[in-house]
Motif scaffolding. Sequence first.
Motif, mmCIF file in Angstrom:
data_model
loop_
_atom_site.group_PDB
_atom_site.id
_atom_site.type_symbol
_atom_site.label_atom_id
_atom_site.label_comp_id
_atom_site.label_asym_id
_atom_site.label_seq_id
_atom_site.Cartn_x
_atom_site.Cartn_y
_atom_site.Cartn_z
ATOM 1 N N SER A 169 -5.201 0.226 -6.156
ATOM 2 C CA SER A 169 -4.661 -0.434 -7.332
ATOM 3 C C SER A 169 -4.047 0.584 -8.287
ATOM 4 C CB SER A 169 -5.767 -1.197 -8.057
ATOM 5 O OG SER A 169 -6.648 -0.284 -8.703
ATOM 6 N N ASN A 200 -13.514 -1.445 0.814
ATOM 7 C CA ASN A 200 -12.986 -2.672 0.203
ATOM 8 C C ASN A 200 -14.151 -3.582 -0.169
ATOM 9 O OD1 ASN A 200 -13.790 -3.927 2.585
ATOM 10 N ND2 ASN A 200 -11.724 -4.442 3.272
ATOM 11 N N THR A 228 0.844 -1.183 0.000
ATOM 12 C CA THR A 228 0.000 0.000 0.000
ATOM 13 C C THR A 228 0.886 1.243 0.000
ATOM 14 O OG1 THR A 228 -1.929 1.057 1.039
ATOM 15 C CG2 THR A 228 -0.229 0.183 2.512
ATOM 16 N N ASP A 243 -4.727 0.974 -11.285
ATOM 17 C CA ASP A 243 -5.824 1.547 -12.077
ATOM 18 C C ASP A 243 -6.528 2.663 -11.306
ATOM 19 O OD1 ASP A 243 -5.295 -0.131 -14.196
ATOM 20 O OD2 ASP A 243 -6.848 -1.576 -13.691
ATOM 21 N N SER A 244 -6.788 2.430 -10.024
ATOM 22 C CA SER A 244 -7.418 3.471 -9.206
ATOM 23 C C SER A 244 -6.494 4.670 -9.083
ATOM 24 C CB SER A 244 -7.745 2.933 -7.805
ATOM 25 O OG SER A 244 -8.743 1.945 -7.854
ATOM 26 N N PRO A 255 -0.357 -7.906 -5.013
ATOM 27 C CA PRO A 255 -1.382 -6.872 -5.187
ATOM 28 C C PRO A 255 -0.992 -5.566 -4.516
ATOM 29 C CG PRO A 255 -2.083 -8.488 -3.563
ATOM 30 C CD PRO A 255 -0.828 -9.032 -4.184
ATOM 31 N N ILE A 256 -1.362 -4.458 -5.143
ATOM 32 C CA ILE A 256 -1.106 -3.118 -4.616
ATOM 33 C C ILE A 256 -2.441 -2.393 -4.471
ATOM 34 C CG2 ILE A 256 0.027 -0.893 -5.017
ATOM 35 C CD1 ILE A 256 2.065 -2.339 -6.760
ATOM 36 N N TYR A 257 -2.672 -1.829 -3.294
ATOM 37 C CA TYR A 257 -3.890 -1.062 -3.045
ATOM 38 C C TYR A 257 -3.554 0.279 -2.404
ATOM 39 C CZ TYR A 257 -5.977 -5.635 -3.768
ATOM 40 O OH TYR A 257 -6.333 -6.857 -4.295
ATOM 41 N N GLN A 289 3.604 -4.477 -9.843
ATOM 42 C CA GLN A 289 2.584 -5.476 -9.565
ATOM 43 C C GLN A 289 2.671 -6.637 -10.549
ATOM 44 O OE1 GLN A 289 -1.651 -4.659 -8.026
ATOM 45 N NE2 GLN A 289 -1.965 -4.861 -10.228
ATOM 46 N N ARG A 344 2.082 -0.307 -11.783
ATOM 47 C CA ARG A 344 1.557 -1.367 -12.644
ATOM 48 C C ARG A 344 2.647 -2.383 -12.988
ATOM 49 N NH1 ARG A 344 -1.033 1.846 -15.649
ATOM 50 N NH2 ARG A 344 -3.097 1.564 -14.735
ATOM 51 N N SER A 390 1.651 5.806 -11.710
ATOM 52 C CA SER A 390 0.814 4.606 -11.770
ATOM 53 C C SER A 390 1.436 3.525 -12.644
ATOM 54 C CB SER A 390 -0.584 4.958 -12.283
ATOM 55 O OG SER A 390 -0.517 5.520 -13.582
ATOM 56 N N LYS A 401 -9.773 0.950 -3.088
ATOM 57 C CA LYS A 401 -9.639 -0.012 -1.994
ATOM 58 C C LYS A 401 -8.564 0.517 -1.061
ATOM 59 C CE LYS A 401 -8.757 -4.872 -0.874
ATOM 60 N NZ LYS A 401 -8.640 -6.259 -1.407
#
Length: 364
Positions: free
Chosen positions: A79, A183, A54, A81-82, A75-77, A69, A66, A62, A233
């Motif tokens: 994300s 989430n 995180t 994309d967000s 996983p990265i939150y 990841q 990407r 970003s 998230k």
Amino acid sequence: MSALKAFELGMQVAVFSDRDENEPVQFMTPNSTSSSFDDIEAMAEFAADCDVLTLENEFIDSEVLRQVQKISDTPIYPSPDSFSLIENKLIEKQTFEEAGIPVTPYKLVKNSSDLKNFGEKHGWPYLLKSSKGGYDGYGNETVSNIDEAESAFRNLGGEKGHDIVAEAFVDFTHELAVQVARNETGHVVYPCCETVQENHINVAVKSPAQVDKSVQDRAQQLAVAAAEAINGKGIFAFEFFLTKDGDVLLNESAPRPHNSGHYTIEGAIASQFENHVRAVCGLPLGSPELRKPSVVMINLLGSHQREAIIEHAEDAIAEPDGHLHSYGKLQSKPGRKMGHFTLLGEEMDLTFKRARELTRKIEI
């Protein structure tokens, strides 16, 4: 502060820093890596040893997230994309505007003609902001005429190809903020609080904000809509202007725990930091309800250029339901956020006055 809550939940924490000096969190864990945020290979190697990553700030691209990841399969939150939807001030404004959320008037400016036209259309003075990386007054300049605008444009890197965004001054009565944790288990919304600003720095927070309940509800609704617009998230902070006409305009967002929510550590049942950890780990979210009717947070700013030492804090420490936090930064400088003091009470005006009194003598 997020790491402390992760430890309470039995998690081990690792940190990747791009700073030369040690970050406070690096004193808490042996799992520490220092390198550049452009070093994808180093970040991917770090990520591969983690279950989830995180963000502590948004000073990264970003596309880097990407690639990290993809290579690490971690996983990265929020994300990538967000994050890509709010990673700079121009994209952020466009994202929320397209989602139907009212934002402050803005424009990407590229030359002297753009600077002049924006002032003529929206009035002088207005703000020029570096699209990426500005905070606490850094990367922002107020301009009152075309000469100041051209000078600020140069200072902010406009002539070097950096994206510079012009933002109109909003005739507002209050600056508000709302934190949203979200989430796959759902979302929770913290109270609408008021941020008190001096010299572009948040010096205090009052929760709940002393505005009509309808305004509080509107800000909370817009904050949830904004978090949904980026399919976020984690924890997200959204800052608003309440205009003299009664409109609520989204000003800025942060894809992480934010200074406007530090009061929640003692002030709420589950703090923004606890809910950030819960959110990115897929856990049920905790209650954002306040523990007392009034919660005040005072930022403790550096008062000297020196090694960080807190002085004259005895009264604040002795205060019932008063809570002093030092961030563990090694060096102080005037205006730098070095800690905060939170006071819980029954009535806002009295609690705010008392918090101010207790922190007025503190020097760092």
